[in-house]
Motif scaffolding. Structure first.
Motif, PDB file in Angstrom:
ATOM      1  N   THR A  18     -57.196  14.910 138.869  1.00  0.00           N
ATOM      2  CA  THR A  18     -56.431  15.486 140.144  1.00  0.00           C
ATOM      3  C   THR A  18     -55.606  16.356 140.643  1.00  0.00           C
ATOM      4  O   THR A  18     -55.028  16.943 139.302  1.00  0.00           O
ATOM      5  N   VAL A  19     -55.093  17.154 141.390  1.00  0.00           N
ATOM      6  CA  VAL A  19     -54.477  18.155 141.702  1.00  0.00           C
ATOM      7  C   VAL A  19     -53.009  17.647 141.821  1.00  0.00           C
ATOM      8  O   VAL A  19     -52.580  18.615 140.980  1.00  0.00           O
ATOM      9  N   GLU A  20     -52.463  16.845 142.376  1.00  0.00           N
ATOM     10  CA  GLU A  20     -51.599  16.710 141.806  1.00  0.00           C
ATOM     11  C   GLU A  20     -51.034  16.596 140.419  1.00  0.00           C
ATOM     12  O   GLU A  20     -50.045  16.692 140.250  1.00  0.00           O
ATOM     13  N   GLU A  21     -51.905  15.511 139.729  1.00  0.00           N
ATOM     14  CA  GLU A  21     -51.666  15.661 137.980  1.00  0.00           C
ATOM     15  C   GLU A  21     -51.385  17.337 138.158  1.00  0.00           C
ATOM     16  O   GLU A  21     -50.639  17.770 136.619  1.00  0.00           O
ATOM     17  N   ARG A  22     -53.088  18.137 138.444  1.00  0.00           N
ATOM     18  CA  ARG A  22     -52.283  19.062 138.363  1.00  0.00           C
ATOM     19  C   ARG A  22     -51.601  19.834 138.288  1.00  0.00           C
ATOM     20  O   ARG A  22     -50.481  21.106 137.397  1.00  0.00           O
ATOM     21  N   ARG A  23     -50.762  20.458 139.460  1.00  0.00           N
ATOM     22  CA  ARG A  23     -50.037  20.522 139.694  1.00  0.00           C
ATOM     23  C   ARG A  23     -48.294  19.675 138.292  1.00  0.00           C
ATOM     24  O   ARG A  23     -47.451  20.552 138.558  1.00  0.00           O
ATOM     25  N   GLY A  24     -48.427  18.757 138.112  1.00  0.00           N
ATOM     26  CA  GLY A  24     -47.545  18.217 137.349  1.00  0.00           C
ATOM     27  C   GLY A  24     -47.375  18.867 136.204  1.00  0.00           C
ATOM     28  O   GLY A  24     -45.789  19.163 135.742  1.00  0.00           O
ATOM     29  N   ILE A  25     -48.165  19.209 135.315  1.00  0.00           N
ATOM     30  CA  ILE A  25     -48.818  20.010 134.707  1.00  0.00           C
ATOM     31  C   ILE A  25     -48.372  21.129 134.017  1.00  0.00           C
ATOM     32  O   ILE A  25     -47.310  21.977 133.451  1.00  0.00           O
ATOM     33  N   ASP A  26     -48.765  21.711 135.672  1.00  0.00           N
ATOM     34  CA  ASP A  26     -48.199  23.226 135.597  1.00  0.00           C
ATOM     35  C   ASP A  26     -46.974  23.582 135.776  1.00  0.00           C
ATOM     36  O   ASP A  26     -46.069  24.821 135.123  1.00  0.00           O
ATOM     37  N   THR A  27     -46.006  22.074 136.588  1.00  0.00           N
ATOM     38  CA  THR A  27     -44.566  23.235 136.840  1.00  0.00           C
ATOM     39  C   THR A  27     -44.235  21.795 135.374  1.00  0.00           C
ATOM     40  O   THR A  27     -42.947  22.953 134.421  1.00  0.00           O
ATOM     41  N   TRP A  28     -44.121  21.539 134.106  1.00  0.00           N
ATOM     42  CA  TRP A  28     -44.445  21.283 133.524  1.00  0.00           C
ATOM     43  C   TRP A  28     -44.164  22.543 132.095  1.00  0.00           C
ATOM     44  O   TRP A  28     -43.330  22.803 131.827  1.00  0.00           O
ATOM     45  N   LEU A  29     -45.198  22.961 133.015  1.00  0.00           N
ATOM     46  CA  LEU A  29     -45.349  23.982 131.916  1.00  0.00           C
ATOM     47  C   LEU A  29     -44.621  25.182 131.938  1.00  0.00           C
ATOM     48  O   LEU A  29     -44.097  26.058 131.300  1.00  0.00           O
ATOM     49  N   LYS A  30     -44.002  25.505 133.349  1.00  0.00           N
ATOM     50  CA  LYS A  30     -43.250  26.121 133.122  1.00  0.00           C
ATOM     51  C   LYS A  30     -41.688  26.612 132.620  1.00  0.00           C
ATOM     52  O   LYS A  30     -40.318  26.849 132.489  1.00  0.00           O
ATOM     53  N   GLU A  31     -41.813  24.742 132.635  1.00  0.00           N
ATOM     54  CA  GLU A  31     -39.739  24.560 132.176  1.00  0.00           C
ATOM     55  C   GLU A  31     -40.031  24.634 130.617  1.00  0.00           C
ATOM     56  O   GLU A  31     -38.434  25.227 130.295  1.00  0.00           O
ATOM     57  N   SER A  32     -40.801  24.940 130.289  1.00  0.00           N
ATOM     58  CA  SER A  32     -40.109  25.761 128.371  1.00  0.00           C
ATOM     59  C   SER A  32     -41.494  26.298 128.125  1.00  0.00           C
ATOM     60  O   SER A  32     -42.421  25.757 128.128  1.00  0.00           O
ATOM     61  N   PRO A  33     -40.991  27.379 126.958  1.00  0.00           N
ATOM     62  CA  PRO A  33     -42.048  27.879 125.454  1.00  0.00           C
ATOM     63  C   PRO A  33     -42.631  26.990 125.521  1.00  0.00           C
ATOM     64  O   PRO A  33     -43.868  26.666 124.995  1.00  0.00           O
ATOM     65  N   GLN A  34     -42.023  26.106 124.914  1.00  0.00           N
ATOM     66  CA  GLN A  34     -42.494  24.578 123.609  1.00  0.00           C
ATOM     67  C   GLN A  34     -42.789  23.393 124.413  1.00  0.00           C
ATOM     68  O   GLN A  34     -44.017  23.283 124.157  1.00  0.00           O
ATOM     69  N   ASN A  35     -43.242  23.809 125.906  1.00  0.00           N
ATOM     70  CA  ASN A  35     -44.306  22.805 126.157  1.00  0.00           C
ATOM     71  C   ASN A  35     -45.857  23.816 126.075  1.00  0.00           C
ATOM     72  O   ASN A  35     -46.412  22.923 126.207  1.00  0.00           O
ATOM     73  N   GLU A  36     -45.473  24.939 127.068  1.00  0.00           N
ATOM     74  CA  GLU A  36     -46.751  25.632 126.834  1.00  0.00           C
ATOM     75  C   GLU A  36     -47.345  25.730 124.936  1.00  0.00           C
ATOM     76  O   GLU A  36     -48.685  25.371 124.850  1.00  0.00           O
ATOM     77  N   ASN A  37     -46.706  25.617 124.055  1.00  0.00           N
ATOM     78  CA  ASN A  37     -46.941  25.427 122.943  1.00  0.00           C
ATOM     79  C   ASN A  37     -47.944  24.232 122.834  1.00  0.00           C
ATOM     80  O   ASN A  37     -48.942  24.091 121.881  1.00  0.00           O
TER      81      ASN A  37
END
Length: 52
Positions: A18-37
């Motif tokens: 969902t759009v809400e889930e996508r926003r949550g993942i996008d926020t999580w990705l911005k929190e740490s380079p490790q999350n993106e890895n």
């Protein structure tokens, strides 16, 4: 696809969240380079599973 239930990251990778889930993942990705890895690693694993 029952395995998608409750698995937001998998739904995100398969563009089925969902759009809400996508926003949550996008926020999580911005929190740490490790999350993106982590997401990139999981994306690679999902891609390999879909090929086989």
């Amino acid at each position: 696809m029952n395995y998608l239930q409750g698995n937001t990251i998998l739904r995100y990778l398969l563009d089925q969240c969902t759009v809400e889930e996508r926003r949550g993942i996008d926020t999580w990705l911005k929190e740490s380079p490790q999350n993106e890895n982590t997401l990139n690693y999981l994306r690679t694993q999902v891609d390999l599973m879909l090929v086989n």
